[in-house]
Scaffold this active site. Structure first.
Site, PDB file in Angstrom:
ATOM      1  N   ASP A 193      40.439  36.515  38.380  1.00  0.00           N
ATOM      2  CA  ASP A 193      41.130  35.341  38.923  1.00  0.00           C
ATOM      3  C   ASP A 193      40.158  34.379  39.598  1.00  0.00           C
ATOM      4  O   ASP A 193      39.020  34.726  39.931  1.00  0.00           O
ATOM      5  CB  ASP A 193      42.216  35.764  39.911  1.00  0.00           C
ATOM      6  CG  ASP A 193      41.676  36.643  41.048  1.00  0.00           C
ATOM      7  OD1 ASP A 193      40.717  37.402  40.809  1.00  0.00           O
ATOM      8  OD2 ASP A 193      42.220  36.573  42.163  1.00  0.00           O
ATOM      9  N   GLU A 210      42.688  39.418  42.449  1.00  0.00           N
ATOM     10  CA  GLU A 210      41.955  40.067  43.541  1.00  0.00           C
ATOM     11  C   GLU A 210      41.984  39.217  44.802  1.00  0.00           C
ATOM     12  O   GLU A 210      41.975  39.744  45.909  1.00  0.00           O
ATOM     13  CB  GLU A 210      40.510  40.335  43.117  1.00  0.00           C
ATOM     14  CG  GLU A 210      39.709  41.175  44.089  1.00  0.00           C
ATOM     15  CD  GLU A 210      39.187  40.405  45.298  1.00  0.00           C
ATOM     16  OE1 GLU A 210      39.161  40.988  46.393  1.00  0.00           O
ATOM     17  OE2 GLU A 210      38.815  39.236  45.136  1.00  0.00           O
TER      18      GLU A 210
END
Length: 399
Positions: free
Chosen positions: A85, A143
Site C-alpha cells: 500500500d 500496512e
C-alpha cells in the site's frame, strides 16, 4: 553451482525487471484498503506464470495475495512477506516515474518490497524441484492504516501450517549494503486517539462569561508529556505526540470546541497500557479542573514487533555464511520507534523482521513518509538475494 548460487545468479539477471516493476508500481500507488488494481497486478503476475494464487478478502474489503510454492518434498513451511500500500502524500521527488495519482505516493518503499518479492517468488518457483518443504508468499495490503492488512490475512488462514515468517523493509536512511537485525523487540507498539474538548464560546473581551476550550486543550498538551517523564520507567521507551490541534477561528472569538489528534508509541505492552490509562485519567481531570466536556476516542492497534531470538539467530547465521556482493555488513541494531503490523504475524508464529539499507547516492536523503522520499534501487537486488538466501538455506537445512 549449488542451489543458492543458482538462485543468486538468476536474480542478478533479473535486476532490471525488478527496477521496471518498482517504477510501474511507484507511478500507480493506491491507499490502504483501496489497493484493488495493485492486487490485480500482483495476482496476474503469478497467474501468467502458471502459479496458484489465493486472493483473500475480509470484511474491510482488503485484498491480500498469497502464493504457495510447493517443492513436493517433505519439509518446513516458511512464509515471506511484502506489503504493497501507499500513503496520502503529494509527491515532490520530481522522479521521471513519479506518482500519477494526485495526493497518493509510495513514500515508504512498499513498491520496492513488492517488486523484489515478485521476481524472487517467480525465481523460487522455477527452482522448486531443488528445494524442500513449502514457501508461502504473502503480499499484504494496508500496512500503513489501522487496523492493518495483516489481521485480515491471518483471519483468512494465511498462517495455517506456517512454521516461521520473515519480513524485510528497505530503509532510506541506512547505508546501502547494510543488513540490520534485532533480537527481541524490534518496532514499537502504537495507539492513537482523537480528543474533543467542549467548553463555552464567547467574545474575546469577556472570557469570564465563556469557558475557553483552547486553554483546556493547551493544558492537556503540556501535561501530556509528564506521562513520559514521570510515569514511564526511564529505561523503557514511550512517546506521545499531538499531531493536530484544530482550534482555528477568529482572533477575538473564544472557541467553544477544539479537537486534538494524538499518537502513542511504546516498546512494551506494559508501557503502552500505562500511557493509555494516564491519558484517560488526564481527560477526566480536565473536566473537573476546567469544567469542560471531553470526548475521547482511543484506539489501541499495532503491538510490538517481537523478533523471536532463536529464529533471528538462525537467519543471521545463514546470512553471515553467505557471500553476497551487495551486502556490506550484517549488524545488530537497536529497536526502532516506528510501528509495523508485521507484529501480528510475529504474535502467532516465531518470526523475524530485518532491515536492508537503501540510502540514495549523490542526493539528499529523506526519511520514510516524506514527500521527497526515495531509496537506492540497487537495494532491490540486495533484498531479493538476502530473502532468497534465507529461504533456500532454511528449507534445505530443515529437510
Amino acid at each position: 553451482m549449488n542451489v543458492k548460487e543458482k538462485l543468486i545468479a538468476a536474480l542478478r539477471e533479473k535486476e532490471t525487471r525488478m527496477i521496471d516493476i518498482r517504477r510501474y508500481l511507484h507511478q500507480h500507488p493506491e491507499l490502504s484498503f483501496h489497493e484493488t488494481e495493485t492486487a490485480k497486478y500482483i495476482a496476474n503476475f503469478y497467474i501468467e506464470k502458471g502459479l496458484d494464487v489465493e486472493v483473500e478478502t475480509d470484511v474491510n474489503g482488503e485484498h491480500g495475495v498469497i502464493v504457495t510454492i510447493d517443492s513436493g518434498k517433505p519439509g518446513k513451511t516458511l512464509a515471506i512477506r511484502a506489503d504493497f500500500d501507499a500513503l496520502p502524500i503529494e509527491e515532490e521527488t520530481e522522479l521521471p516515474f513519479a506518482s500519477e495519482n494526485k495526493g497518493v505516493m509510495h513514500a515508504c518503499g512498499h513498491d520496492g518490497h513488492t517488486a523484489y518479492m515478485l521476481v524472487l517468488a517467480e525465481t523460487l518457483a522455477e527452482m522448486k524441484e531443488e528445494l524442500h518443504g513449502k514457501i508461502k508468499v504473502f503480499h499484504q495490503p494496508a500496512e500503513e492504516t489501522p487496523p492493518g492488512g495483516a489481521i485480515g490475512m491471518i483471519k483468512a488462514g494465511c498462517l495455517d501450517g506456517v512454521d516461521n515468517v520473515v519480513g524485510i523493509h528497505v530503509i532510506s536512511t541506512a547505508p546501502f549494503g547494510k543488513v540490520l537485525y534485532c533480537e527481541g523487540e524490534m518496532h514499537s507498539a502504537r495507539s492513537f486517539f482523537k480528543l474533543t474538548i467542549e467548553g463555552k464560546g464567547g467574545h474575546g473581551s469577556s472570557p469570564h462569561v465563556a469557558n475557553d476550550a483552547i486553554v483546556a486543550g493547551s493544558y492537556f498538551v503540556t501535561i501530556l508529556q509528564t506521562i513520559i517523564s514521570r510515569r514511564i520507567n526511564p529505561f523503557d521507551m514511550g512517546v506521545v505526540t499531538i499531531g493536530s490541534f484544530d482550534g482555528a477561528g477568529s482572533f477575538n472569538v473564544i472557541k467553544d470546541k477544539v479537537t486534538l489528534d494524538g499518537d502513542v508509541r511504546a516498546m512494551s505492552e506494559k508501557a503502552r497500557s500505562i500511557i493509555d490509562a494516564e491519558i484517560k485519567q488526564i481527560c477526566d481531570g480536565l473536566e473537573v479542573t476546567f469544567g469542560v466536556k471531553c470526548r475521547l476516542e482511543y484506539t489501541t492497534d499495532y503491538p510490538v514487533v517481537y523478533n523471536d531470538p532463536t529464529f533471528t539467530r538462525q537467519v543471521v547465521d545463514i546470512l553471515k555464511n553467505t557471500k553476497l556482493d551487495g551486502v556490506d555488513g550484517i549488524e545488530q541494531t537497536v529497536p526502532q520507534p516506528p510501528s509495523e503490523d508485521f507484529a501480528y504475524f510475529a504474535e502467532k508464529v516465531p518470526s523475524t523482521f530485518i532491515h536492508v539499507g537503501g540510502q540514495v547516492e549523490d542526493k539528499p536523503t529523506y526519511f520514510h513518509h516524506h514527500p521527497k522520499f526515495d531509496f537506492n534501487e540497487k537495494a532491490l537486488l540486495v533484498c531479493a538475494e538476502v530473502m532468497g538466501s534465507i529461504v533456500v538455506d532454511y528449507l534445505n537445512e530443515a529437510k
